[in-house]
Design a protein around this motif. Structure first.
Motif, PDB file in Angstrom:
ATOM      1  N   ASP A 171     -12.280   1.270   0.000  1.00  0.00           N
ATOM      2  CA  ASP A 171     -11.226   0.568  -0.733  1.00  0.00           C
ATOM      3  C   ASP A 171     -10.954  -0.796  -0.106  1.00  0.00           C
ATOM      4  N   PHE A 172     -10.542  -1.747  -0.937  1.00  0.00           N
ATOM      5  CA  PHE A 172     -10.102  -3.077  -0.493  1.00  0.00           C
ATOM      6  C   PHE A 172     -11.068  -3.704   0.514  1.00  0.00           C
ATOM      7  N   LYS A 173     -12.365  -3.618   0.247  1.00  0.00           N
ATOM      8  CA  LYS A 173     -13.358  -4.071   1.221  1.00  0.00           C
ATOM      9  C   LYS A 173     -13.230  -5.563   1.533  1.00  0.00           C
ATOM     10  N   GLN A 174     -12.849  -6.364   0.525  1.00  0.00           N
ATOM     11  CA  GLN A 174     -12.724  -7.808   0.764  1.00  0.00           C
ATOM     12  C   GLN A 174     -11.566  -8.139   1.706  1.00  0.00           C
ATOM     13  N   ASN A 221       0.267 -21.803   9.290  1.00  0.00           N
ATOM     14  CA  ASN A 221      -0.073 -20.946   8.168  1.00  0.00           C
ATOM     15  C   ASN A 221       0.096 -19.487   8.593  1.00  0.00           C
ATOM     16  N   LEU A 222      -0.009 -18.579   7.631  1.00  0.00           N
ATOM     17  CA  LEU A 222       0.350 -17.182   7.879  1.00  0.00           C
ATOM     18  C   LEU A 222      -0.870 -16.272   7.805  1.00  0.00           C
ATOM     19  N   LEU A 223      -1.023 -15.403   8.822  1.00  0.00           N
ATOM     20  CA  LEU A 223      -1.941 -14.278   8.733  1.00  0.00           C
ATOM     21  C   LEU A 223      -1.105 -13.027   8.504  1.00  0.00           C
ATOM     22  N   LEU A 224      -1.227 -12.443   7.330  1.00  0.00           N
ATOM     23  CA  LEU A 224      -0.516 -11.207   7.001  1.00  0.00           C
ATOM     24  C   LEU A 224      -1.414 -10.030   7.351  1.00  0.00           C
ATOM     25  N   MET A 225      -0.937  -9.172   8.255  1.00  0.00           N
ATOM     26  CA  MET A 225      -1.722  -8.034   8.741  1.00  0.00           C
ATOM     27  C   MET A 225      -1.027  -6.722   8.392  1.00  0.00           C
ATOM     28  N   PRO A 226      -1.142  -6.263   7.158  1.00  0.00           N
ATOM     29  CA  PRO A 226      -0.499  -4.990   6.788  1.00  0.00           C
ATOM     30  C   PRO A 226      -1.211  -3.815   7.445  1.00  0.00           C
ATOM     31  N   GLY A 227      -0.425  -2.878   7.976  1.00  0.00           N
ATOM     32  CA  GLY A 227      -1.006  -1.666   8.540  1.00  0.00           C
ATOM     33  C   GLY A 227      -1.428  -0.708   7.445  1.00  0.00           C
ATOM     34  N   VAL A 228      -2.693  -0.292   7.466  1.00  0.00           N
ATOM     35  CA  VAL A 228      -3.198   0.633   6.445  1.00  0.00           C
ATOM     36  C   VAL A 228      -3.875   1.838   7.097  1.00  0.00           C
ATOM     37  N   GLY A 229      -3.495   2.136   8.335  1.00  0.00           N
ATOM     38  CA  GLY A 229      -4.024   3.320   9.004  1.00  0.00           C
ATOM     39  C   GLY A 229      -3.046   4.473   8.851  1.00  0.00           C
ATOM     40  N   ILE A 230      -2.447   4.885   9.964  1.00  0.00           N
ATOM     41  CA  ILE A 230      -1.428   5.931   9.947  1.00  0.00           C
ATOM     42  C   ILE A 230      -0.079   5.244  10.045  1.00  0.00           C
ATOM     43  N   PRO A 233       6.679   7.966   8.934  1.00  0.00           N
ATOM     44  CA  PRO A 233       7.094   8.984   7.977  1.00  0.00           C
ATOM     45  C   PRO A 233       7.810   8.375   6.777  1.00  0.00           C
ATOM     46  N   GLY A 234       7.397   8.763   5.588  1.00  0.00           N
ATOM     47  CA  GLY A 234       8.082   8.322   4.380  1.00  0.00           C
ATOM     48  C   GLY A 234       7.668   6.969   3.855  1.00  0.00           C
ATOM     49  N   ASP A 235       6.778   6.249   4.561  1.00  0.00           N
ATOM     50  CA  ASP A 235       6.341   4.941   4.069  1.00  0.00           C
ATOM     51  C   ASP A 235       5.595   5.090   2.739  1.00  0.00           C
ATOM     52  N   PHE A 236       5.660   4.065   1.913  1.00  0.00           N
ATOM     53  CA  PHE A 236       4.858   4.052   0.700  1.00  0.00           C
ATOM     54  C   PHE A 236       3.380   4.097   1.068  1.00  0.00           C
ATOM     55  N   ASP A 237       2.563   4.729   0.220  1.00  0.00           N
ATOM     56  CA  ASP A 237       1.135   4.758   0.484  1.00  0.00           C
ATOM     57  C   ASP A 237       0.577   3.339   0.477  1.00  0.00           C
ATOM     58  N   TYR A 238      -0.483   3.115   1.262  1.00  0.00           N
ATOM     59  CA  TYR A 238      -0.942   1.741   1.438  1.00  0.00           C
ATOM     60  C   TYR A 238      -1.613   1.176   0.191  1.00  0.00           C
ATOM     61  N   TYR A 239      -2.140   2.018  -0.695  1.00  0.00           N
ATOM     62  CA  TYR A 239      -2.711   1.497  -1.942  1.00  0.00           C
ATOM     63  C   TYR A 239      -1.631   0.764  -2.739  1.00  0.00           C
ATOM     64  N   THR A 240      -0.465   1.398  -2.841  1.00  0.00           N
ATOM     65  CA  THR A 240       0.647   0.767  -3.550  1.00  0.00           C
ATOM     66  C   THR A 240       1.106  -0.488  -2.831  1.00  0.00           C
ATOM     67  N   VAL A 258      -3.600 -15.908   4.660  1.00  0.00           N
ATOM     68  CA  VAL A 258      -4.777 -15.042   4.672  1.00  0.00           C
ATOM     69  C   VAL A 258      -4.270 -13.627   4.929  1.00  0.00           C
ATOM     70  N   ILE A 259      -4.802 -12.663   4.182  1.00  0.00           N
ATOM     71  CA  ILE A 259      -4.408 -11.266   4.377  1.00  0.00           C
ATOM     72  C   ILE A 259      -5.606 -10.483   4.889  1.00  0.00           C
ATOM     73  N   SER A 260      -5.379  -9.733   5.960  1.00  0.00           N
ATOM     74  CA  SER A 260      -6.424  -8.886   6.530  1.00  0.00           C
ATOM     75  C   SER A 260      -5.799  -7.545   6.873  1.00  0.00           C
TER      76      SER A 260
END
Length: 571
Positions: A171-174, A221-230, A233-240, A258-260
């Protein structure tokens, strides 16, 4: 610190543990003769960050000397600043045959070959000491402490890694870029100053304003680094969340972000966690890093007392950031001013100035409860995505999880609720009674503590799948252990509703109802490990419903649960 100093510091290469094709082919040949360790999803996150250089200068899982140095001094043995242990935990069964100087194969949970670990150390850590030093508490309500004490192996294995393959992602390979790839993006865009922002929450208006303010303050400029591992508790799923991030990018100035995606396992360890995120940002080429209010604190809702003081967290990271070659942008809590239609720092407001505040977790809870989200709090596209993924309670799946002693009345009440839900007819309903599950899903299990936990986890897994697909699961095991119930709750609450019902019928009443004579046999010593007699039942501290069936009919007890479901808008 000057731009030149930032540029020089970040010009070095990150450690990359991937071996060349020739070495990889050789390691694959010898891997068939080596013992294997299968790592779980949490360990897989650390493995990937080690491999790509996000955890530079680490070249493998920590040895005991580095582990102890990090806990005691927040430094590796060579004096390098490092705040968090990055260790490979294993069970005693796995650890027993291992010894220093040996090599083992690292595989994922499906057996996919990842790496060779050259073992240098095997030791049994003092987990209570680790919790106190790392998290500043041994409170099991802290999710990091709970995971450390309840879900990690009893032994740690340390050593260097030679990696043949990165973990598989489909998922989200790019958006999954390594530190060198992200640095290449900066070069292409001509960026010199970059401020990093790590989050596992959705970006709402206040977070957006914080990011814009940090970009302005650092002139970066901004590097947005969203956590998509673990995540927590209760966080929205990372796909959403990733779909939401893509919407928010349109509100930033063109070509300023840039988002990574960061495959990390969140620890929520306050100051230490914030410092680790700063180091990861440095390895991704950031010159600055945002440390927000209640950063890496599991208690982030309005009105909750946090585990960590925000000022202490920001002060620690700021103090050490200079040695890392980083600038820190400390951000205070922002609130909305309705008359000005803008956000401002709460601490800078005059007395009596009207303001409103909703944290990302408050918004999350409103979404899950089907409540209205004020237009000032977030963007309309975000609300649309969240409503699509997390419908109101009347359209959610949910689990009713009964727990209590044998003979308390769980199964009888569960059958009443099952019939009522079928009568309502809005959702598919499944009854997972303890005896039925034992017969059809867990008939090979004994009644040992370990096997009882396995049985309850199986029930929880089936219930989570039913809940995810917007059905109703009604579970009625004894489920005597609080940690197992908490684990099941966390898994299911990420997918829908979870209603814990403690059937609190006293032991003496349960014994009188015992048609099979099991309690009498347990008291006579004929059977061992019987819940309530010689094995404990851990009473739930805060169930959604607590009902004592001593003086109630099953219909009356079920009515209390149905009323609660109505109040929460599930029915």
């Amino acid at each position: 610190m000057s731009d030149r100093e930032y540029s020089d510091y970040h010009g070095g290469k990150c450690i990359n543990l991937l071996v060349d094709p020739e070495r990889s082919a050789l390691l694959k040949k010898i891997s068939t003769e080596l013992p294997s360790i299968a790592i779980n999803d949490r360990q897989l996150c650390d493995f990937e960050l080690l491999t790509t250089g996000a955890y530079s200068p680490l070249a493998g899982f920590m040895t005991r000397s580095n582990y102890e140095s990090v806990l005691d001094r927040m430094k590796l043995q060579d004096g390098t600043i490092w705040p968090m242990p990055i260790c490979l935990d294993v069970s005693e069964i796995v650890a027993r045959p291992l010894e220093g100087g040996q090599s083992v194969v690292i595989r994922d949970s499906e057996g996919f070959l990842l790496a060779i670990l050259h073992v240098e150390d095997i030791w049994k850590p003092d987990k209570a000491k680790e919790a106190e030093l790392l998290y500043g508490t041994t409170d099991k309500n802290h999710p990091g402490v709970a995971n450390l004490l309840n879900a990690t192996g009893d032994f740690y294995v340390g050593g260097s890694l030679e990696v043949m393959n990165l973990p598989l992602h489909f998922d989200f390979k790019q958006l999954r870029m390594t530190p060198p790839e992200v640095r290449g993006m900066y070069k292409k865009l001509g960026w010199k100053r970059i401020v990093g922002y790590h989050t596992t929450n959705t970006l709402h208006r206040s977070e957006f304003e914080m990011a814009i303010g940090a970009m302005r303050k650092s002139q970066a400029n901004l590097l947005l680094m969203p956590g998509v591992g673990i995540s927590g508790p209760g966080d929205f799923d990372y796909y959403t969340r990733v779909r939401c991030y893509r919407h928010v990018l349109g509100y930033f100035p063109p070509e300023s972000v840039v988002i990574s995606l960061l495959p990390n396992s969140t620890r929520q360890a306050g100051p230490r966690d914030a410092l680790l995120q700063c180091i990861i940002g440095r390895n991704y080429g950031c010159t600055h890093f945002i440390i927000g209010p209640r950063h890496a604190d599991p208690k982030s809702k309005n009105g909750e007392t946090p585990y960590y003081d925000s000022d202490d967290t920001q002060a620690l990271v700021t103090e050490l950031a200079g040695d890392l070659g980083m600038g820190v942008v400390s951000s205070k809590e922002l609130v909305y001013l309705p008359f000005e239609d803008e956000f401002a720092v709460r601490d800078e407001l005059g007395e009596g100035v009207e303001n409103f505040s909703l944290s990302s977790l408050d918004i999350r809870d409103r979404i899950r409860a089907g409540r209205k989200i004020p237009s000032w709090a977030t963007f309309p596209e975000i609300v649309g995505e969240l409503r699509k993924a997390y419908p109101p309670p009347s359209k959610q799946g949910f689990t009713i999880f009964f727990t209590g002693l044998s003979g308390a009345g769980k199964s009888t009440i569960a059958k009443v609720i099952y019939a009522k839900m079928l009568e309502i007819g809005k959702r598919p309903v499944t009854l997972l009674d303890g005896d039925i599950v034992r017969q059809n899903l867990s008939n090979e299990l004994s009644f040992s503590k370990e096997h009882r936990d396995i049985n309850v986890r199986r029930i929880g897994f089936v219930a989570s799948e039913i809940t995810k697909n917007r059905g109703v699961a009604i579970c009625a095991p004894i489920a005597p252990y609080a940690a197992t119930r908490a684990e099941i709750r966390a898994n299911i609450e990420a997918l829908g509703g979870f209603i814990e019902v403690h059937v609190a019928t006293p032991l003496e009443i349960c014994e009188k109802r015992d048609r099979k004579g099991m309690y009498a046999k347990a008291r006579a010593g004929l059977i061992k490990g019987y819940t309530g007699i010689d094995d404990p039942y851990e009473i739930p501290e805060a169930p959604e419903v607590r009902v004592d069936t001593s003086g109630k009919t099953p219909d009356e007890a079920a009515q209390e649960i149905l009323i609660f479901l109505g109040q929460r808008r599930f029915i």
